[in-house]
Design a protein around this motif. Sequence first.
Motif, mmCIF file in Angstrom:
data_model
loop_
_atom_site.group_PDB
_atom_site.id
_atom_site.type_symbol
_atom_site.label_atom_id
_atom_site.label_comp_id
_atom_site.label_asym_id
_atom_site.label_seq_id
_atom_site.Cartn_x
_atom_site.Cartn_y
_atom_site.Cartn_z
ATOM 1 N N GLY A 22 -8.000 -9.584 -1.353
ATOM 2 C CA GLY A 22 -8.250 -8.083 -0.571
ATOM 3 C C GLY A 22 -8.710 -8.513 0.884
ATOM 4 O O GLY A 22 -8.279 -7.697 1.582
ATOM 5 N N GLU A 23 -9.218 -9.701 1.196
ATOM 6 C CA GLU A 23 -9.720 -9.765 2.471
ATOM 7 C C GLU A 23 -8.549 -10.014 3.492
ATOM 8 O O GLU A 23 -8.311 -9.717 4.519
ATOM 9 C CB GLU A 23 -10.730 -10.903 2.571
ATOM 10 N N LEU A 24 -7.652 -10.925 2.672
ATOM 11 C CA LEU A 24 -6.435 -11.464 3.518
ATOM 12 C C LEU A 24 -5.305 -10.087 3.478
ATOM 13 O O LEU A 24 -4.231 -10.557 4.278
ATOM 14 C CB LEU A 24 -5.883 -12.474 2.719
ATOM 15 N N ALA A 25 -5.329 -9.311 2.577
ATOM 16 C CA ALA A 25 -4.205 -8.556 2.322
ATOM 17 C C ALA A 25 -3.808 -7.752 3.786
ATOM 18 O O ALA A 25 -4.726 -7.285 4.600
ATOM 19 C CB ALA A 25 -4.366 -7.501 1.242
ATOM 20 N N ARG A 26 -2.580 -7.591 3.717
ATOM 21 C CA ARG A 26 -2.003 -6.599 4.826
ATOM 22 C C ARG A 26 -1.441 -5.244 4.173
ATOM 23 O O ARG A 26 -0.896 -5.541 3.065
ATOM 24 C CB ARG A 26 -0.649 -7.558 5.491
ATOM 25 N N PRO A 27 -1.153 -4.186 5.161
ATOM 26 C CA PRO A 27 -0.730 -3.003 4.365
ATOM 27 C C PRO A 27 0.736 -3.275 3.839
ATOM 28 O O PRO A 27 1.721 -4.031 4.657
ATOM 29 C CB PRO A 27 -0.430 -2.165 5.852
ATOM 30 N N GLY A 28 0.906 -2.504 2.918
ATOM 31 C CA GLY A 28 2.164 -2.659 2.289
ATOM 32 C C GLY A 28 2.457 -3.798 1.178
ATOM 33 O O GLY A 28 3.295 -3.759 0.479
ATOM 34 N N LEU A 29 1.346 -4.399 0.986
ATOM 35 C CA LEU A 29 1.283 -5.554 0.043
ATOM 36 C C LEU A 29 1.329 -4.886 -1.474
ATOM 37 O O LEU A 29 0.934 -3.923 -1.954
ATOM 38 C CB LEU A 29 -0.017 -6.435 -0.062
#
Length: 159
Positions: A22-29
């Motif tokens: 969740g910390e690493l996630a970028r938009p659209g994942l």
Amino acid sequence: MRAWTTLTVGAQETRALGRRLGELARPGLVVLLSGDLGAGKTCFAQGVADGLGTPTGTPVTSPSYTLLNIHHGRLPLYHFDLYRLSAVADLEELGYDEVAEGDGITLVEWADRLSVSLPASLRVELRHIDTSRRELRFQADDDDGAKLLAALAGTANTL
Ligand code: ADP
Ligand code: MG
């Protein structure tokens, strides 16, 4: 990194791994979670919600009766549970395509119950080993997924 397998001991470890994602996630994942009932899919999703900064106190439950729960953190989290989905038409009615093509994070439990395969950056297969241990097999399906997986695997030992 295209594939990575790890073992968690206890729900907290699975949750911590989800939190890091969740910390690493970028938009659209888009992430698809598969595995039997009790394998830890919802537990992982709870961690992702934490990592996205979902306000504490927001319960992240298995949305089996609602099919879609939305959580509002740094990015919106669209948490689908397709266990009770009867047809792909229902998925369209839920607005899946609009959500998955948008700028939030999409997590799907039981995507493997669909007759069609959903496009995703990352797939996570959770397997029940014994009471407290679960095997998590991550597979990246595109470059975004591969980058994310490398970052996740690279920091997992610091959780
Ligand atoms: P699913 O959504 O796949 O049906 P849940 O996340 O709702 O599964 O439930 C997983 C259950 O297994 C929880 O009761 C959790 O406490 C327990 N558990 C025990 N060990 C683990 C582990 N290593 N990872 C995740 N859950 C675990
Ligand atoms: Mg669940």
